[in-house]
Design a protein around this motif. Structure first.
Motif, PDB file in Angstrom:
ATOM      1  N   ASN A   1      -3.463  -6.607  -7.879  1.00 34.64           N
ATOM      2  CA  ASN A   1      -3.213  -6.298  -9.289  1.00 34.64           C
ATOM      3  C   ASN A   1      -3.608  -7.536 -10.096  1.00 34.64           C
ATOM      4  O   ASN A   1      -2.984  -8.586  -9.960  1.00 34.64           O
ATOM      5  CB  ASN A   1      -1.734  -5.966  -9.498  1.00 34.64           C
ATOM      6  CG  ASN A   1      -1.436  -5.556 -10.935  1.00 34.64           C
ATOM      7  OD1 ASN A   1      -2.180  -5.888 -11.857  1.00 34.64           O
ATOM      8  ND2 ASN A   1      -0.350  -4.837 -11.112  1.00 34.64           N
ATOM      9  N   PRO A   2      -4.637  -7.428 -10.937  1.00 30.80           N
ATOM     10  CA  PRO A   2      -5.094  -8.614 -11.677  1.00 30.80           C
ATOM     11  C   PRO A   2      -3.980  -9.287 -12.474  1.00 30.80           C
ATOM     12  O   PRO A   2      -4.012 -10.500 -12.678  1.00 30.80           O
ATOM     13  CB  PRO A   2      -6.170  -8.044 -12.609  1.00 30.80           C
ATOM     14  CG  PRO A   2      -6.644  -6.804 -11.934  1.00 30.80           C
ATOM     15  CD  PRO A   2      -5.438  -6.236 -11.243  1.00 30.80           C
ATOM     16  N   LYS A   3      -2.987  -8.525 -12.904  1.00 32.32           N
ATOM     17  CA  LYS A   3      -1.889  -9.094 -13.677  1.00 32.32           C
ATOM     18  C   LYS A   3      -1.033 -10.040 -12.827  1.00 32.32           C
ATOM     19  O   LYS A   3      -0.338 -10.901 -13.362  1.00 32.32           O
ATOM     20  CB  LYS A   3      -0.998  -7.985 -14.242  1.00 32.32           C
ATOM     21  CG  LYS A   3      -1.676  -7.111 -15.285  1.00 32.32           C
ATOM     22  CD  LYS A   3      -0.721  -6.037 -15.773  1.00 32.32           C
ATOM     23  CE  LYS A   3      -1.381  -5.152 -16.812  1.00 32.32           C
ATOM     24  NZ  LYS A   3      -0.487  -4.057 -17.255  1.00 32.32           N
ATOM     25  N   ASN A   4      -1.057  -9.858 -11.515  1.00 33.42           N
ATOM     26  CA  ASN A   4      -0.198 -10.651 -10.641  1.00 33.42           C
ATOM     27  C   ASN A   4      -0.847 -11.932 -10.141  1.00 33.42           C
ATOM     28  O   ASN A   4      -0.168 -12.834  -9.660  1.00 33.42           O
ATOM     29  CB  ASN A   4       0.225  -9.828  -9.414  1.00 33.42           C
ATOM     30  CG  ASN A   4       1.116  -8.660  -9.787  1.00 33.42           C
ATOM     31  OD1 ASN A   4       1.803  -8.708 -10.802  1.00 33.42           O
ATOM     32  ND2 ASN A   4       1.094  -7.623  -8.970  1.00 33.42           N
ATOM     33  N   HIS A   5      -2.175 -11.971 -10.212  1.00 30.54           N
ATOM     34  CA  HIS A   5      -2.888 -13.049  -9.525  1.00 30.54           C
ATOM     35  C   HIS A   5      -2.458 -14.433 -10.025  1.00 30.54           C
ATOM     36  O   HIS A   5      -2.117 -15.323  -9.226  1.00 30.54           O
ATOM     37  CB  HIS A   5      -4.395 -12.875  -9.689  1.00 30.54           C
ATOM     38  CG  HIS A   5      -5.175 -13.882  -8.923  1.00 30.54           C
ATOM     39  ND1 HIS A   5      -5.601 -13.666  -7.630  1.00 30.54           N
ATOM     40  CD2 HIS A   5      -5.570 -15.143  -9.235  1.00 30.54           C
ATOM     41  CE1 HIS A   5      -6.228 -14.734  -7.182  1.00 30.54           C
ATOM     42  NE2 HIS A   5      -6.232 -15.642  -8.145  1.00 30.54           N
TER      43      HIS A   5
ATOM     44  N   VAL B   1       6.883 -15.699   1.858  1.00 25.67           N
ATOM     45  CA  VAL B   1       5.910 -14.646   1.570  1.00 25.67           C
ATOM     46  C   VAL B   1       6.031 -13.544   2.602  1.00 25.67           C
ATOM     47  O   VAL B   1       6.083 -13.808   3.808  1.00 25.67           O
ATOM     48  CB  VAL B   1       4.486 -15.233   1.569  1.00 25.67           C
ATOM     49  CG1 VAL B   1       3.453 -14.132   1.382  1.00 25.67           C
ATOM     50  CG2 VAL B   1       4.357 -16.292   0.486  1.00 25.67           C
ATOM     51  N   ARG B   2       6.088 -12.318   2.136  1.00 22.46           N
ATOM     52  CA  ARG B   2       6.071 -11.153   3.008  1.00 22.46           C
ATOM     53  C   ARG B   2       4.748 -10.411   2.826  1.00 22.46           C
ATOM     54  O   ARG B   2       3.979 -10.691   1.893  1.00 22.46           O
ATOM     55  CB  ARG B   2       7.258 -10.228   2.717  1.00 22.46           C
ATOM     56  CG  ARG B   2       8.612 -10.842   3.157  1.00 22.46           C
ATOM     57  CD  ARG B   2       8.518 -11.293   4.593  1.00 22.46           C
ATOM     58  NE  ARG B   2       9.780 -11.593   5.243  1.00 22.46           N
ATOM     59  CZ  ARG B   2      10.153 -12.825   5.610  1.00 22.46           C
ATOM     60  NH1 ARG B   2       9.386 -13.851   5.313  1.00 22.46           N
ATOM     61  NH2 ARG B   2      11.261 -13.022   6.286  1.00 22.46           N
TER      62      ARG B   2
ATOM     63  N   ARG C   1       4.694   4.401   4.540  1.00 21.83           N
ATOM     64  CA  ARG C   1       3.954   4.366   3.280  1.00 21.83           C
ATOM     65  C   ARG C   1       2.523   3.944   3.551  1.00 21.83           C
ATOM     66  O   ARG C   1       2.136   3.787   4.719  1.00 21.83           O
ATOM     67  CB  ARG C   1       4.637   3.417   2.307  1.00 21.83           C
ATOM     68  CG  ARG C   1       4.858   2.007   2.806  1.00 21.83           C
ATOM     69  CD  ARG C   1       5.699   1.236   1.801  1.00 21.83           C
ATOM     70  NE  ARG C   1       5.847  -0.161   2.124  1.00 21.83           N
ATOM     71  CZ  ARG C   1       6.742  -0.667   2.972  1.00 21.83           C
ATOM     72  NH1 ARG C   1       7.552   0.143   3.612  1.00 21.83           N
ATOM     73  NH2 ARG C   1       6.823  -1.963   3.204  1.00 21.83           N
ATOM     74  N   ASP C   2       1.785   3.727   2.474  1.00 24.79           N
ATOM     75  CA  ASP C   2       0.340   3.525   2.565  1.00 24.79           C
ATOM     76  C   ASP C   2      -0.115   2.612   3.692  1.00 24.79           C
ATOM     77  O   ASP C   2      -1.017   2.934   4.449  1.00 24.79           O
ATOM     78  CB  ASP C   2      -0.187   3.011   1.221  1.00 24.79           C
ATOM     79  CG  ASP C   2       0.594   1.797   0.684  1.00 24.79           C
ATOM     80  OD1 ASP C   2       1.515   1.325   1.372  1.00 24.79           O
ATOM     81  OD2 ASP C   2       0.254   1.337  -0.425  1.00 24.79           O
ATOM     82  N   LYS C   3       0.516   1.452   3.829  1.00 23.74           N
ATOM     83  CA  LYS C   3      -0.007   0.445   4.759  1.00 23.74           C
ATOM     84  C   LYS C   3       0.261   0.756   6.229  1.00 23.74           C
ATOM     85  O   LYS C   3      -0.244   0.069   7.106  1.00 23.74           O
ATOM     86  CB  LYS C   3       0.608  -0.910   4.428  1.00 23.74           C
ATOM     87  CG  LYS C   3       2.089  -1.031   4.756  1.00 23.74           C
ATOM     88  CD  LYS C   3       2.588  -2.453   4.536  1.00 23.74           C
ATOM     89  CE  LYS C   3       4.041  -2.600   4.962  1.00 23.74           C
ATOM     90  NZ  LYS C   3       4.527  -3.990   4.800  1.00 23.74           N
TER      91      LYS C   3
ATOM     92  N   HIS D   1      -0.940  -8.787   0.599  1.00 20.73           N
ATOM     93  CA  HIS D   1      -1.796  -7.691   1.045  1.00 20.73           C
ATOM     94  C   HIS D   1      -1.912  -6.605  -0.017  1.00 20.73           C
ATOM     95  O   HIS D   1      -2.810  -5.772   0.040  1.00 20.73           O
ATOM     96  CB  HIS D   1      -1.240  -7.069   2.327  1.00 20.73           C
ATOM     97  CG  HIS D   1      -1.505  -7.905   3.550  1.00 20.73           C
ATOM     98  ND1 HIS D   1      -2.736  -8.423   3.846  1.00 20.73           N
ATOM     99  CD2 HIS D   1      -0.681  -8.323   4.543  1.00 20.73           C
ATOM    100  CE1 HIS D   1      -2.679  -9.115   4.970  1.00 20.73           C
ATOM    101  NE2 HIS D   1      -1.439  -9.081   5.412  1.00 20.73           N
ATOM    102  N   LYS D   2      -0.979  -6.580  -0.971  1.00 24.27           N
ATOM    103  CA  LYS D   2      -1.002  -5.502  -1.959  1.00 24.27           C
ATOM    104  C   LYS D   2      -0.940  -6.033  -3.392  1.00 24.27           C
ATOM    105  O   LYS D   2      -1.851  -5.808  -4.181  1.00 24.27           O
ATOM    106  CB  LYS D   2       0.177  -4.551  -1.703  1.00 24.27           C
ATOM    107  CG  LYS D   2       0.134  -3.305  -2.553  1.00 24.27           C
ATOM    108  CD  LYS D   2       1.175  -2.306  -2.078  1.00 24.27           C
ATOM    109  CE  LYS D   2       1.049  -1.007  -2.848  1.00 24.27           C
ATOM    110  NZ  LYS D   2       1.997   0.002  -2.336  1.00 24.27           N
TER     111      LYS D   2
END
Length: 403
Positions: free
Chosen positions: A145-149, A134-135, A220-222, A140-141
């Motif tokens: 996304n509910p589709k990924n959970h 896991v990275r 980027r964002d993070k 953290h991102k």
């Protein structure tokens, strides 16, 4: 002697640029040196998109690279827009063909969503053990996304072992899938010694007046760069300084960052190198007075380890491996993420104390050399691989039964 065959799946591998690619390259070399036969399968969903209207078959191009078999998989382009399920279907088929040809003893995937799911599915169907690594972005991102959970939870549940680069990530995974605590480990990346004196001085260094504050990577964002821009803009009114960003903003966020920079009043104090080779990026590090890594979340950033190896005075945030590696006031300074006020105070504190910067930098180098050396990471990976393969062998012999 028959070698144990490992297949690592990943989104990037050198010459691709990226931290995960560097990590996979380092691990592949360790395994290869230890007598494993190592295969790397590289695929990325972005590559399913073409803008020139061309069409192509699905393909897998294989080559031997420094003793490692590298297989680059591309999905077919049959229509103007290749759906994500078509991409994964093609990748699965190509991976299946590789397994039929090589008969792998173990799969190992980096990045849950893109590599982890298709790899774990194939491994489970063929009774081959699988490790997922896991990275930061996984939990953290992408988890938001509910589709990924459901997919992420399934991968964690069906992995034989899961590795993390920070205890924060392990804790979050344990909340999503409690059983992961029984089959996981968290350990940091490593970095090999670097001779910074071998690098020529970048010409841009002559154009960096005052205290040079730097950060490096693909921004980027993070990464929390907004707070670094605000900080340097404000401190620029009282200190002679330059903010050097070694790297560039990711393409999809370019407009956002331009809109952040223009009103920040940082003006000529900001210099951005643009995308460089790793060697060029490393060449800048010895010329920084302060290395700032104000991330909102991270995994275990290579940029931090490189700055420590360059004996830089580091200001980091209390997130993930940054907070685990840096001891506040001993080998760097820690601040809370998202706090411009704390970042201003930390840079102001270091800017006027060259001896303290030197002391913190020396301590950081000692730590990274001793505690984040390749030999440490090597032993951690050997422990994981030997454990997973031993459990798999025992299961095949009927010594272990699964309920």
């Amino acid at each position: 002697m028959v070698k144990t065959k490992i297949c690592i799946t990943t989104l990037e591998y050198p010459p691709d640029i990226g931290g995960v690619g560097e990590s996979v390259h380092r691990i592949a070399k360790m395994l290869n040196d230890s007598g494993y036969e190592v295969h790397i399968a590289v695929f990325r969903s972005k590559q399913r998109l073409v803008s020139d209207g061309s069409r192509r078959r699905a393909s897998c191009t294989s080559m031997l690279q420094d003793g490692v078999f590298v297989h680059r998989i591309k999905s077919a382009v049959r229509t103007q827009t290749t759906e994500i399920q078509d991409f994964f279907s093609d990748v699965y088929f190509q991976l299946k063909c590789l397994h039929q040809k090589h008969n792998f003893d173990l799969f190992h995937a980096f990045f849950l969503n893109e590599a982890g799911y298709v790899t774990t599915l194939l491994a489970r169907e063929n009774d081959v053990p699988v490790i997922n690594s896991v990275r930061g972005s996984d939990l953290h991102k992408h988890i938001f996304n509910p589709k990924n959970h459901a997919q992420i939870a399934w991968i964690l549940e069906n992995s034989d072992w899961v590795t993390f680069v920070s205890r924060d990530l392990l804790k979050r995974a344990s909340v999503i899938t409690p059983s992961v605590k029984l089959k996981s480990s968290a350990f940091w990346n490593s970095i090999a010694p670097i001779d910074f004196e071998q690098f020529p001085t970048p010409s841009l260094v002559k154009e960096l007046p005052g205290i040079v504050i730097g950060s490096s990577g693909r921004f980027r964002d993070k990464k929390g760069i907004e707070f670094l821009l605000d900080t340097c803009a404000e401190l620029g009114q009282e200190l002679d300084l330059t903010l050097l960003l070694i790297g560039d903003f990711v393409d999809k966020e370019q407009e956002y960052w331009q809109q952040q920079i223009q009103p920040s009043e940082i003006g000529h104090r900001l210099r951005i190198t643009g995308i460089t080779s790793r060697q060029e990026a490393l060449a800048y590090l010895p010329h920084l007075d302060i290395f700032a890594i104000p991330s909102l979340n991270e995994g275990c950033p290579n940029a931090l380890l490189e700055a420590m190896l360059a004996s830089r005075a580091i200001i980091g945030t209390r997130v993930d491996a940054i907070a685990e590696i840096i001891e506040d006031g001993v080998d760097g300074l820690l601040i809370n993420p998202g706090s411009t006020e704390e970042l201003i105070a930390a840079i102001r504190y270091l800017a006027t104390q060259p001896e303290l910067r030197q002391k913190l930098g020396a301590k950081a180098k000692t730590k990274v050399t001793q505690q984040l050396a390749p030999s440490v990471e090597y032993q951690n990976w050997m422990n994981v691989y030997e454990r997973v393969l031993r459990i798999s062998d025992a299961a095949l012999l009927g010594e272990i039964s699964f309920v």
